[in-house]
Structures are given as C-alpha cells and as structure tokens.
Design an enzyme around this catalytic site. Structure first.
Site, mmCIF file in Angstrom:
data_model
loop_
_atom_site.group_PDB
_atom_site.id
_atom_site.type_symbol
_atom_site.label_atom_id
_atom_site.label_comp_id
_atom_site.label_asym_id
_atom_site.label_seq_id
_atom_site.Cartn_x
_atom_site.Cartn_y
_atom_site.Cartn_z
ATOM 1 N N ARG A 61 54.000 38.824 43.107
ATOM 2 C CA ARG A 61 53.886 40.295 43.016
ATOM 3 C C ARG A 61 54.628 40.801 41.789
ATOM 4 N NH1 ARG A 61 58.231 38.998 46.289
ATOM 5 N NH2 ARG A 61 60.179 39.876 45.489
ATOM 6 N N HIS A 83 71.083 32.814 39.723
ATOM 7 C CA HIS A 83 69.675 33.004 40.057
ATOM 8 C C HIS A 83 69.004 33.583 38.805
ATOM 9 C CE1 HIS A 83 66.366 34.804 42.783
ATOM 10 N NE2 HIS A 83 66.036 35.038 41.540
ATOM 11 N N LEU A 95 73.087 23.400 46.008
ATOM 12 C CA LEU A 95 73.769 23.683 44.738
ATOM 13 C C LEU A 95 74.879 24.685 45.020
ATOM 14 C CD1 LEU A 95 70.596 23.964 42.463
ATOM 15 C CD2 LEU A 95 72.046 21.971 42.825
#
Ligand code: MV4
Length: 446
Positions: free
Chosen positions: A291, A208, A203
């Site tokens: 996490r 993000h 991409l």
C-alpha cells in the site's frame, strides 16, 4: 485517464488522494460514515456517499456499500489509502471483478505479501537478503531446535499471517523453545485463524529501514530510497526520516537496486515498501507492504515526486513519469505523527478542537483533515496530523522542525506535540544514533 476516482478512506489520507486527483483534473467521490458527515474529505470531494454507521465494519470496511457508491457515482477507480481495505486481497479482487480499477497491486501480490512466509521465500529467491531462519512453516520443537542451535539464540517465532509486530514470541534459550512455539501458535490461531509460524534469528539492536518502490505495467521499476522508521512505540511509528542517518549513498544504491530488480521480477504494479531490519551494516528483509504508507511524504519531500499521482498513472496503464536516473535525493525530511493522545500516557484524547493553527513557511508540509471547531470522532485511529519538514541538511531540518512544532496550535485536546518537542531535545535524536528500542527505553517502557 480516469474521469472519476472514489476514495475508500477518511482523514488526512483521503485529502491527500483528493488533492492528487484535483491536480490531475480527475473528479473525486468521498465515502463516509455517519460520524464523518462534517469531515474535511467530504467537503473537499466533488461528491460524497454515506456508507453507514460509525463502526468501521459498517462503513469504511463495508465492501458492498463501497461498491454501490462507486456504481451509482460512476467512479472508474478506487483508491484505498492505507489501513481499512488497502491490503485486503479479496477487496482488490471484487473491485476488479466489477470492472473498476483498484489503485494498487493485483490481489495475487497482496495475497503473497500478506503471507509472511511466502513473501520471505519470494524475496530470498529473488536475491534480497533475508533474516536467517526456517525455509518455511515450522510445526515442532524438534524441527527447529537444530536450526536454532545453528543460528544461535535468541530466536523469534513469528506468525505467517502476522506482521506489524502481531504474533511474535522470543525464545532466549533452547529451554524456552517449546513454550514459545505453542504460545505463538495459539495466539496466531486466535488472532488470524491461521497457526502457521516460522522461526528467525532474533536481531537485538536493529534499525527499521524501508525502501520505497514504484512499478508500472511496462516493466519499469524504480526505488525512491529509504525511510528510517526506527522510532516507534508498541509498533506504532512516531517519527520517520529520510534519508536514514545510518546509510551511505553506496549502501542506498546497492539495496535500492537489489530491491527494484526483485520487484521487477515479481511483475509487481504500483507503490510498494520493502521493510528491512538493518544491523551492523547488513540488511535483512522482514515484510513487504503493498500500500501507500503513512510516511510516504518524507520520500516525496526529498525526491520531489508525487507518489499518489504516480500510483494513479500506473493504475491507468501509463508508464512511470520518470526513470531511476531522473531520481535524485535532495536534503533531509522528517515526519512527526501528531496523535490526539496524552503525550505521556498515550491515552486517546478525542473531542472538539478549539483553535487549530498550523505552521507554515519554507520546507513545511502539514497533512491533516482537522480545522478549528472539528470534533474528532472516537471511532477511528488517533493520528490527526502529520508534520513533514524538509531542509537542506538534517541539522537544518531539526531546527525547522523545532520552529514548526512551536507554531503548531491544537487547543482543546491533548496531542503528542510535546512528545515530539521532547524528542528533539534528546542527544540520540540529534545525532541519529537510535534503533527500534530507543524510544520505548526513553519512555521507560523497557
Ligand atoms: C524482528 C525483530 C528482531 N529480529 N525480527 C516487529 C514488527 C514486524 N514487522 C517485525 N518486527 C520485528 N522483527 C527479527 N528476526 C524485531 C522486530 C521488532 C521491530 C521491528 C521494526 C520496528 C519496530 C520493532 C519493535 C520491536 C520488534
């Protein structure tokens, strides 16, 4: 509830967990290396245990020493923070085998998400949109050239054991494929001892965007919206914000519901982050982090939920203290990661801080283990503070951030505060019109 928790970490995140414990009436055990004997997390915890010499391998990654510290202090649970042992499935397993609660998901879930191929297969099976690509591991050029021709070039070869940007190779055309595969494989073998690779459509200009989830052991899973983490340099995030300037409320609810449903199906426990690339209005799953993340405070700012307290509650077998309907998103939050680095060269700048003065006022949070006179040890990562600013609108947030950066004083060392000031002056930052490549282009890195 647990009476005592050991925090297997240092720096601001150790403080973050200690603060949550104190507000819940839980005792705290700090662990530290010899280099961190004067560190703030050691001072703020009820008890402390020295693990060993400065090198992380001898201290914060020293599993026998950490278990011994838990045994001798009578800690009933271990919070790993982020980094260090936080996504080490074997550590979670050993902790559990010793009758101590690991504050996080099961070792099986950590294992699954550590294998990027298995993670992607699981997400796809559960209805989460993934990047087009191979079903699993690929070995030969012939095997994937057909696939690559189908999805179109460029394609990206990724290591199954990679993640965080390690072990990736782009093939621009069919002619590059053979070399990209063999290079990716040998790099993956050297870095991870595992040369399994898979292939994806590359991409070009994505953002993000990651979704925060929390799950309890009673089948309740909620999503807490997204964080936009597109501003990064060499896979190190620099600034994160919530909500993403690119998403509508409908898109948020849609992807959030999809992700929460998948995570419920997995039987996952605790905090998790599902990472996506977002391009042309579409989400593409890439990885899941098992996490608590560095940037969790921007989610806390807009939801008012203490994610660490919630992690502790669900690890203790309790139900989440809220439902999806209880969660609302208020205003806008931005986090600046302040590193002890030169703001232009990014060369680390450890040393002794002279005057240290943090900004305050409405909508300001500083998570840091620094103080005036603190000597930053050279052995660990360079992030020394997180400045998290909350405002009613993104515009108010940006103005408040400028004001807060202006108040921040860290004498004696170089920090990335001037970089953040520069970013605030950029039209692309002011409008939110950026993607994963914007910062490196701005810095002249590409
Ligand atoms: C990609 C991509 C483009 N296409 N996958 C880098 C880190 C790892 N978590 C995944 N990464 C990427 N995967 C496809 N199919 C571009 C990146 C990428 C990136 C992703 C998120 C944030 C910053 C990035 C910087 C460079 C490349």
């Amino acid at each position: 509830m647990f009476k005592k928790i050991l925090i297997a970490n240092r720096g601001e995140i150790a403080l973050r967990v200690i603060r949550a414990c104190k507000e819940m009436g839980i005792g705290t055990v700090a662990v530290h290396s010899t280099a961190d004997a004067d560190a703030m997390h050691v001072r703020l915890a009820d008890e402390s245990v020295c693990l060993g010499p400065p090198a992380a391998a001898d201290s914060y990654l020293n599993v026998p020493a950490i278990l011994t510290a838990a045994e001798i202090t009578g800690a009933e649970a271990i919070h790993p923070g982020y980094g260090f042992l936080s996504e080490n499935a074997r550590f979670a397993e050993i902790v559990t085998e010793h009758g101590i609660t690991f504050i996080g998901p099961t070792s099986d879930h950590i294992n699954m998400m550590g294998d990027k191929i298995a993670a992607k297969q699981a997400m796809r099976r559960l209805g989460v949109p993934v990047v087009p690509g191979s079903e699993g591991a690929v070995t030969s050029e012939g095997e994937i050239s057909g696939l690559a021709a189908e999805m179109g070039y460029p394609v990206l070869i990724k290591a199954a054991s990679g993640g965080g940007g390690r072990g990736m190779k782009v093939a621009e055309t069919a002619a590059d494929l053979g070399e990209a595969i063999s290079t990716a494989k040998s790099e993956a073998r050297a870095a991870f001892g595992d040369d399994a690779v898979y292939v994806e459509k590359y991409l070009g200009e994505p953002r993000h965007i990651e979704i925060q989830v929390m799950a309890d052991s009673h089948g309740n899973v909620v999503h807490l919206g997204e964080r936009d983490c597109s501003l990064q340099r060499r896979h190190q995030k620099v600034l994160e914000e919530a909500p993403s300037p690119a998403l509508s409320a409908d898109e948020r609810a849609e992807i959030g519901t999809r992700v929460a449903t998948a995570v419920r199906e997995l039987g996952y426990l605790g905090a998790g982050t599902i990472e996506f690339l977002y391009e042309n209005g579409e989400f593409y799953f890439i990885e899941m982090n098992t996490r608590l993340q560095v940037e969790h405070p921007v989610t806390e700012a807009i939801t008012g939920i203490d994610l660490v307290q919630e992690q502790i509650r669900v690890a203790n077998g309790e139900k989440l203290s809220f439902t999806q309907e209880d969660i609302t998103f208020e205003g806008h939050a931005i986090e600046c990661r302040i590193n002890a680095e030169h703001p232009e060269t990014f060369v680390p700048s450890p040393g002794t801080i002279g005057l240290y003065h943090t900004p305050g006022g409405l909508g300001i949070r500083v998570d840091s283990a620094c103080y005036t006179g603190y000597a930053i040890p050279p052995y660990y990562d360079s992030m020394i503070a997180k400045l998290i600013v909350h405002g009613k609108t993104r515009e108010e947030c940006l103005m408040r951030l400028r004001r807060a950066l202006d108040e921040f004083v860290v004498d004696g060392i170089s920090t990335t505060i001037p970089l953040h000031m520069d970013l605030l002056n950029q039209p692309a930052i002011q409008t939110g019109d950026y993607n994963i490549h914007w910062l490196e282009r701005h810095l002249g890195l590409k």
